[in-house]
Design a protein around this motif. Sequence first.
Motif, PDB file in Angstrom:
ATOM      1  N   CYS A  64       0.826  -1.205   0.000  1.00  0.00           N
ATOM      2  CA  CYS A  64       0.000   0.000   0.000  1.00  0.00           C
ATOM      3  C   CYS A  64       0.867   1.264   0.000  1.00  0.00           C
ATOM      4  O   CYS A  64       1.901   1.322   0.654  1.00  0.00           O
ATOM      5  N   LEU A  65       0.399   2.258  -0.743  1.00  0.00           N
ATOM      6  CA  LEU A  65       1.145   3.511  -0.815  1.00  0.00           C
ATOM      7  C   LEU A  65       0.904   4.380   0.424  1.00  0.00           C
ATOM      8  O   LEU A  65       1.716   5.217   0.768  1.00  0.00           O
ATOM      9  N   HIS A  66      -0.249   4.182   1.082  1.00  0.00           N
ATOM     10  CA  HIS A  66      -0.545   4.948   2.296  1.00  0.00           C
ATOM     11  C   HIS A  66      -1.014   4.052   3.422  1.00  0.00           C
ATOM     12  O   HIS A  66      -2.157   4.157   3.868  1.00  0.00           O
ATOM     13  N   CYS A  73      -4.773   0.944   2.853  1.00  0.00           N
ATOM     14  CA  CYS A  73      -5.736   2.043   2.789  1.00  0.00           C
ATOM     15  C   CYS A  73      -6.942   1.689   1.936  1.00  0.00           C
ATOM     16  O   CYS A  73      -8.011   2.261   2.086  1.00  0.00           O
ATOM     17  N   ASN A  74      -6.772   0.723   1.020  1.00  0.00           N
ATOM     18  CA  ASN A  74      -7.830   0.304   0.090  1.00  0.00           C
ATOM     19  C   ASN A  74      -8.272   1.415  -0.867  1.00  0.00           C
ATOM     20  O   ASN A  74      -9.279   1.279  -1.546  1.00  0.00           O
ATOM     21  N   GLN A  75      -7.519   2.523  -0.887  1.00  0.00           N
ATOM     22  CA  GLN A  75      -7.876   3.641  -1.765  1.00  0.00           C
ATOM     23  C   GLN A  75      -6.850   3.840  -2.871  1.00  0.00           C
ATOM     24  O   GLN A  75      -7.212   4.225  -3.985  1.00  0.00           O
ATOM     25  N   CYS A  76      -5.566   3.613  -2.564  1.00  0.00           N
ATOM     26  CA  CYS A  76      -4.516   3.909  -3.538  1.00  0.00           C
ATOM     27  C   CYS A  76      -4.616   2.960  -4.732  1.00  0.00           C
ATOM     28  O   CYS A  76      -5.302   1.940  -4.677  1.00  0.00           O
ATOM     29  N   CYS A  79      -3.643  -0.758  -3.932  1.00  0.00           N
ATOM     30  CA  CYS A  79      -4.686  -1.472  -3.188  1.00  0.00           C
ATOM     31  C   CYS A  79      -5.834  -1.844  -4.122  1.00  0.00           C
ATOM     32  O   CYS A  79      -6.309  -2.986  -4.126  1.00  0.00           O
TER      33      CYS A  79
END
Length: 567
Positions: A64-66, A73-76, A79
């Motif tokens: 994950c990047l964040h 984060c499940n947003q990047c 993910c």
Amino acid sequence: MAYQALYRVWRPQTFGDVVGQEAITTTLRNAVATRQVSHAYLFTGPRGTGKTSCSKILAKAVNCLHPQAGEPCNQCEICQAITEGSLNDVIEIDAASNNGVEQIRDIRDKVKYAPTRAEYKVYIIDEVHMLSTGAFNALLKTLEEPPAKVIFILATTEPQKIPATIISRTQRFDFRRIDASTILQRLQFILKDKKLAYDEQALRLIAQAAEGGMRDALSILDQALSLGNDQLSLENALQVTGALDKQQLETYFQAVIQANPAQALENLHQLLASGRSAMRFTDAIIELCRDLLLVKTDDQLLDEFDRSLVSAKILAAKDQLKQQQLYKMIDAASKTQQDLHNATHTTIYLEVLTVKLCEIMQADPTASKAQTPVDNKKLQTLQTEIEQLKQQIQKLSASPSPTPKKARPVKAHVKTNGQAIHVDQQKINQILAQATRQALNQVREVWPDLMSMLSVTQKAVMKVSKPVAASSQGVVVAFDYAMWFERVMSNQEMLDMLKDNLDKLLQNDADVVIVAAEDWPQIRKNFLQNHELNQQPSEKKASPPENPAVVEAKKLFDSEIIEYKKD
Ligand SMILES: [Zn+2]
């Protein structure tokens, strides 16, 4: 949007979402947060307990990047690509369909190339125990010289099939069955979120039927919801889980506790008639005995969840049962379960089990002290009966499938093993020729006395029988279940005993002829036809064409048929 299965929609996306495996998820989250991720993991445990979900979450968390405290984060973009299954650096292999050494060699060749987009290359090998020996050896070589920035996650339901050399090179996590109350909470949460109505009892049933697998729980819930148009009723849950109706099971078990095999057998047949499988039935017996053992040992042992599935009535019966008896019942039910695996005639195994369970109740050691001779005798009779049933089973398993009912010859009862039993139609005809309502009433009057003269098991067998015709010559007795008719038919001692006692009660010398209730209509028809054939031609021309005996018999049959149906 197309319908998506609940287990897909509700697949956990973070370690925090994973239900029932807190020790594992906390450890993994900490490893990610402190950058101490191992290069190889082994996830073991029953199906649907979160192994695959945790593998994917771990793959996301390390890349994950964040990341937030070890969670993805499940947003990047990374993910999201992993969630969609489109990231080349996360490679999922199903060993069940890829067990060749070539595929693993392919991994070995490609493993040395650095990841393209993500920081780590993650190989998730599902059902890893399915790999061939050659493939395991190839995998071992890779694990022995782990390339940097590569993580292997091996998942399996059968860790005992994995070579020790592989296991020793991994960090192992054993996923546990998720306890039913945790599953229940999750199901409640999901249904509330979907704003769907549900029956609490139905939800508990599903939670238990899932046997510790969240994925199974959600699949069952999905099916039950689709049956009930998005409403969860107990009826639908029962149907999908194939569970036994609690009340039916209780009635059965109470008959067992009262050592009343005839009643228990009747309840068993009702249960099976409502389509419950033999396996589910034995499962339920074992569970029930287990629960009773727990409350007997310590009232606190049965948690609130299980308690809600066992009725107070059954729990109250705990004092009538000894621990030893419960252990014996569990043993008997488990043995039956083993037999059922290869059996085609499952009903008879359950009938034997039922008699055995009643025998266990009958053989109460404290009760037998008071009346040793009688009980020993009863016990012996029961054991003989079981032996007979066992022999019947052996015959059954040796013989081909049973003859269809409609192919029955007219004068014989066809046994479940295809063998014909000769029914003495001549004797029946003699009885019917003289049969009267009065004679039948007389027999019915003394019937309860006759029953009281029999042993417990004999009584149990006779409970499914009733006198259907009588004359001064004899009595015809019909049995509701063909199996019991066959047993009595092959038991001369019992037949003699019936006749002797009946003679005493009626103070005459009457024959006892037994028939299977299902054969009875045909036997009566035979009698009527027989009488018409035997009539002299001159008699046939005579104006009252019917023999008075036939007229009398027909009258008797008509009233008797009505009575029979009422029962
Ligand atoms: Zn992310």
